[in-house]
Design a protein around this motif. Structure first.
Motif, PDB file in Angstrom:
ATOM      1  N   UNK A  54       0.825  -1.206   0.000  1.00  0.00           N
ATOM      2  CA  UNK A  54       0.000   0.000   0.000  1.00  0.00           C
ATOM      3  C   UNK A  54       0.862   1.259   0.000  1.00  0.00           C
ATOM      4  N   UNK A  55       2.002   1.199   0.703  1.00  0.00           N
ATOM      5  CA  UNK A  55       2.882   2.368   0.764  1.00  0.00           C
ATOM      6  C   UNK A  55       3.452   2.713  -0.607  1.00  0.00           C
ATOM      7  N   UNK A  56       3.672   1.707  -1.433  1.00  0.00           N
ATOM      8  CA  UNK A  56       4.297   1.928  -2.735  1.00  0.00           C
ATOM      9  C   UNK A  56       3.400   2.706  -3.684  1.00  0.00           C
ATOM     10  N   UNK A  57       2.090   2.613  -3.505  1.00  0.00           N
ATOM     11  CA  UNK A  57       1.180   3.322  -4.404  1.00  0.00           C
ATOM     12  C   UNK A  57       0.560   4.549  -3.750  1.00  0.00           C
ATOM     13  N   UNK A  58       0.916   4.790  -2.487  1.00  0.00           N
ATOM     14  CA  UNK A  58       0.327   5.922  -1.769  1.00  0.00           C
ATOM     15  C   UNK A  58       0.941   7.244  -2.214  1.00  0.00           C
ATOM     16  N   UNK A  59       0.101   8.254  -2.335  1.00  0.00           N
ATOM     17  CA  UNK A  59       0.513   9.631  -2.635  1.00  0.00           C
ATOM     18  C   UNK A  59      -0.247  10.567  -1.706  1.00  0.00           C
ATOM     19  N   UNK A  60       0.169  11.826  -1.684  1.00  0.00           N
ATOM     20  CA  UNK A  60      -0.640  12.843  -1.017  1.00  0.00           C
ATOM     21  C   UNK A  60      -2.000  12.914  -1.697  1.00  0.00           C
ATOM     22  N   UNK A  61      -3.004  13.330  -0.957  1.00  0.00           N
ATOM     23  CA  UNK A  61      -4.377  13.300  -1.478  1.00  0.00           C
ATOM     24  C   UNK A  61      -4.512  14.062  -2.786  1.00  0.00           C
ATOM     25  N   UNK A  62      -3.862  15.222  -2.891  1.00  0.00           N
ATOM     26  CA  UNK A  62      -4.019  16.044  -4.088  1.00  0.00           C
ATOM     27  C   UNK A  62      -3.115  15.609  -5.234  1.00  0.00           C
ATOM     28  N   UNK A  63      -2.338  14.543  -5.018  1.00  0.00           N
ATOM     29  CA  UNK A  63      -1.443  14.043  -6.060  1.00  0.00           C
ATOM     30  C   UNK A  63      -1.744  12.596  -6.450  1.00  0.00           C
ATOM     31  N   UNK A  85     -11.485   2.022  -0.314  1.00  0.00           N
ATOM     32  CA  UNK A  85     -10.397   2.712   0.389  1.00  0.00           C
ATOM     33  C   UNK A  85      -9.218   2.910  -0.556  1.00  0.00           C
ATOM     34  N   UNK A  86      -8.533   4.016  -0.347  1.00  0.00           N
ATOM     35  CA  UNK A  86      -7.360   4.391  -1.130  1.00  0.00           C
ATOM     36  C   UNK A  86      -6.252   4.751  -0.146  1.00  0.00           C
ATOM     37  N   UNK A  87      -5.018   4.265  -0.341  1.00  0.00           N
ATOM     38  CA  UNK A  87      -3.925   4.648   0.565  1.00  0.00           C
ATOM     39  C   UNK A  87      -3.454   6.076   0.286  1.00  0.00           C
ATOM     40  N   UNK A  88      -3.467   6.885   1.327  1.00  0.00           N
ATOM     41  CA  UNK A  88      -3.054   8.291   1.238  1.00  0.00           C
ATOM     42  C   UNK A  88      -1.934   8.535   2.246  1.00  0.00           C
ATOM     43  N   UNK A  92       3.876  10.541   8.978  1.00  0.00           N
ATOM     44  CA  UNK A  92       4.970   9.770   9.568  1.00  0.00           C
ATOM     45  C   UNK A  92       5.481   8.648   8.661  1.00  0.00           C
ATOM     46  N   UNK A  93       5.110   8.683   7.388  1.00  0.00           N
ATOM     47  CA  UNK A  93       5.562   7.665   6.459  1.00  0.00           C
ATOM     48  C   UNK A  93       4.599   6.513   6.286  1.00  0.00           C
ATOM     49  N   UNK A  94       3.665   6.387   7.218  1.00  0.00           N
ATOM     50  CA  UNK A  94       2.590   5.415   7.034  1.00  0.00           C
ATOM     51  C   UNK A  94       1.517   6.027   6.128  1.00  0.00           C
ATOM     52  N   UNK A  95       0.410   5.321   5.952  1.00  0.00           N
ATOM     53  CA  UNK A  95      -0.648   5.820   5.080  1.00  0.00           C
ATOM     54  C   UNK A  95      -1.988   5.764   5.799  1.00  0.00           C
ATOM     55  N   UNK A  96      -2.876   6.658   5.415  1.00  0.00           N
ATOM     56  CA  UNK A  96      -4.265   6.578   5.840  1.00  0.00           C
ATOM     57  C   UNK A  96      -5.003   5.593   4.934  1.00  0.00           C
TER      58      UNK A  96
END
Length: 276
Positions: A54-63, A85-88, A92-96
């Motif tokens: 999930x971390x590999x595909x996570x971006x900031x919400x607006x990106x 759900x989408x990883x955002x 701290x380096x984790x994702x929502x």
């Protein structure tokens, strides 16, 4: 108005998962001229294997291209979309683990970050689940105004925490969407009971869209996506396999049940407060 839940068997290929969702929406059985609400399950774009993926595909919400893709899907197929759900990225380096609600023009109406993280032992092939290693917990409830009514958002393991659902009811929720990936073991034991209980307690419609079957990496999920009315009746369910369940939305029964059994007014316990 029509409610639609898509039961998925999502895998590790994001594009393949997007293609499946599009293909299903292209053949969605619709009542002519009726607004459509669609709920996707948890991790609908990437599921199975290690949570660290999930971390590999996570971006900031607006990106995030994933947010953009699902917003475009809502617009293309003209549905109100609760986008699983989408990883955002979190600070701290984790994702929502974030659920979005888009309108039929692809505009974001609101979102919700999973509050309760699945750090448990289960008697299945995975055995130990540690979502907190990957995910950062949310810090708010979310109840969003829509043409279907006020929709509360929760995710999977949240189902075991009735205080959250009472808080959403007190915030005005009439429907509660629950994108999920319940394990086969815990789903067989508790899924139906918990979904019906939350519907009865809150006097809300429960829209519980689940993953089904064995996914990449060997994790097994329960399925049995369900639409449950405020009296606890199952209006539609799909125990196994992928595809749609549907039901019309009749808000009159919700109002009738709440008038006849006004549990919100009778409750003598203090309102739940989220721990910071």
């Amino acid at each position: 108005m029509q409610i639609n839940l898509l039961q998925c068997q999502s895998g590790a290929d994001v594009q393949a998962n997007l293609d499946f969702i599009r293909a299903q929406l292209a053949r969605l059985p619709r009542i002519a001229n009726e607004p459509q609400l669609v709920v996707l399950p948890e991790a609908c774009l990437l599921f199975g294997g290690l949570e660290s993926e999930q971390k590999k595909i996570a971006k900031a919400a607006d990106e995030s291209p994933l947010v953009e893709s699902l917003a475009n899907i809502a617009k293309q197929y003209q549905v109100y979309l609760i986008a699983g759900t989408i990883p955002i990225l979190a600070h701290d380096g984790r994702v929502y683990s974030r659920s979005y609600l888009f309108n039929d023009r692809g505009q974001e109406l609101g979102n919700y970050d999973k509050l309760h993280l699945f750090d448990v032992e289960v008697s299945d092939s995975t055995k130990t689940y540690r979502e907190s290693d990957t995910f950062f917990p949310g810090n708010k409830i979310s109840v969003i105004e829509t043409p279907f009514g006020k929709i509360g958002l929760a995710i999977c393991y949240d189902l075991r925490f009735p205080e959250l659902f009472r808080a959403m009811r007190l915030a005005g929720a009439e429907l509660i969407a629950l994108p999920s990936a319940f394990t086969k073991v815990t789903g067989e034991a508790h899924w139906q009971t918990l979904v019906q209980a939350r519907a009865i307690e809150t006097q809300c419609f429960m829209l519980a869209a689940n993953q089904w079957g064995a996914c990449d990496g060997g994790r097994e999920t329960w399925g049995q996506s369900m639409i449950v009315d405020p009296w606890g009746r199952i209006l539609a369910q799909k125990e196994t396999g992928c595809g749609w369940i549907q039901a019309p939305l009749d808000k009159s029964q919700l109002n009738n049940i709440r008038q006849k059994i006004p549990v919100a007014a009778h409750n003598r316990f203090v309102e739940p407060q989220l721990i910071e």
